[in-house]
Design an enzyme around this catalytic site. Sequence first.
Site, PDB file in Angstrom:
ATOM      1  N   SER A  24      37.659  40.861  42.161  1.00  0.00           N
ATOM      2  CA  SER A  24      38.458  41.788  42.984  1.00  0.00           C
ATOM      3  C   SER A  24      39.439  42.618  42.153  1.00  0.00           C
ATOM      4  CB  SER A  24      39.203  41.023  44.094  1.00  0.00           C
ATOM      5  OG  SER A  24      38.290  40.459  45.017  1.00  0.00           O
ATOM      6  N   ASN A  61      29.110  46.412  39.014  1.00  0.00           N
ATOM      7  CA  ASN A  61      27.962  45.726  39.614  1.00  0.00           C
ATOM      8  C   ASN A  61      27.789  46.252  41.034  1.00  0.00           C
ATOM      9  OD1 ASN A  61      26.005  43.977  40.533  1.00  0.00           O
ATOM     10  ND2 ASN A  61      27.343  42.176  40.575  1.00  0.00           N
ATOM     11  N   GLY A  92      34.894  39.323  46.393  1.00  0.00           N
ATOM     12  CA  GLY A  92      34.672  39.859  47.723  1.00  0.00           C
ATOM     13  C   GLY A  92      35.633  39.332  48.776  1.00  0.00           C
ATOM     14  N   LYS A 149      25.480  45.496  43.127  1.00  0.00           N
ATOM     15  CA  LYS A 149      24.881  44.499  44.034  1.00  0.00           C
ATOM     16  C   LYS A 149      23.784  45.171  44.873  1.00  0.00           C
ATOM     17  CE  LYS A 149      29.124  41.885  43.732  1.00  0.00           C
ATOM     18  NZ  LYS A 149      30.064  40.934  44.387  1.00  0.00           N
ATOM     19  N   GLU A 152      34.351  35.034  36.340  1.00  0.00           N
ATOM     20  CA  GLU A 152      34.565  35.447  37.725  1.00  0.00           C
ATOM     21  C   GLU A 152      34.949  34.225  38.552  1.00  0.00           C
ATOM     22  OE1 GLU A 152      30.868  37.293  39.034  1.00  0.00           O
ATOM     23  OE2 GLU A 152      29.829  35.394  38.737  1.00  0.00           O
ATOM     24  N   GLU A 192      26.643  34.937  42.765  1.00  0.00           N
ATOM     25  CA  GLU A 192      25.788  35.088  43.944  1.00  0.00           C
ATOM     26  C   GLU A 192      24.361  34.622  43.652  1.00  0.00           C
ATOM     27  OE1 GLU A 192      28.636  38.733  45.356  1.00  0.00           O
ATOM     28  OE2 GLU A 192      26.682  39.186  44.481  1.00  0.00           O
ATOM     29  N   HIS A 230      25.225  35.477  37.667  1.00  0.00           N
ATOM     30  CA  HIS A 230      26.272  35.896  38.592  1.00  0.00           C
ATOM     31  C   HIS A 230      26.432  34.850  39.686  1.00  0.00           C
ATOM     32  CE1 HIS A 230      28.356  38.200  41.716  1.00  0.00           C
ATOM     33  NE2 HIS A 230      28.778  38.986  40.748  1.00  0.00           N
TER      34      HIS A 230
END
Length: 252
Positions: free
Chosen positions: A214, A9, A174, A11, A168, A98, A96
């Site tokens: 990660s 991904n 991150g 992003k 996730e 985010e 996702h």
Amino acid sequence: MRRKIVAGNWKMNKNVIDAQQLMIQLLSYKNNNTTNCEVWIAPPSLYLMMAKDIFEKDEIGVLAQDISEHESGAYTGEISADMIESIDVNGSLIGHSERRQYHGETDSHCNRKVKIALDKGLIPVYCNGETLDQRKAGQHLDVVKQQTETALFTLSADEIKKVVIAYEPVWAIGTGETASPEQAQEIHAHIRNTIAAKYGKEVADEVSILYGGSVKPDNAKEIFSQPDIDGGLIGGAALKVEDFSKIIEAFN
């Protein structure tokens, strides 16, 4: 056999020149190495057509990072499943963390997106996972179960087998933190058991569940060796071919 997948991904990263260079590097790597998993990337939507041109023989699968829950209409800035399908993109990330955090997406939104993706013949990569507060409160199993049921349990058995799930842990995205292989396996098995309780073990055993939190070259092999982990949804490490290729090789 379940599909083994390493998906990157990207992003909101890379200008057009850098994106093209990374795609060419990935294609060269894929053409010169034997891989024991499927390799997918999810670049920014602006670069999807370029990706399909570069990977013209589907050496590497191409995903959108998101699709609209609407088929068409006055939704400025949205990209529909039909648009994605029309340029032969393989599928889309959905839900996702985010998108949930910054755009208020819920599992009900995800449910509509998953269904519209399947209707257009796209692969939905449905993302779920708990926050740090939920993990600390011991709610992680309940949270992930509820997410899975709300987003996916209106599907038929044939439809859910076409979905890829990406677990996730939000607290590991991150941050440099990573769930231990045992923690990740616990949740992956829990998701599979949740699906099995409704659709049966045979159906659940066909659903690929990826870990996204990660993943790095130095921990990928141990994570991917867990029995219910079928690959990874990779963030930062997908932006460098040296790192991404080492994660792919964790399946060798």
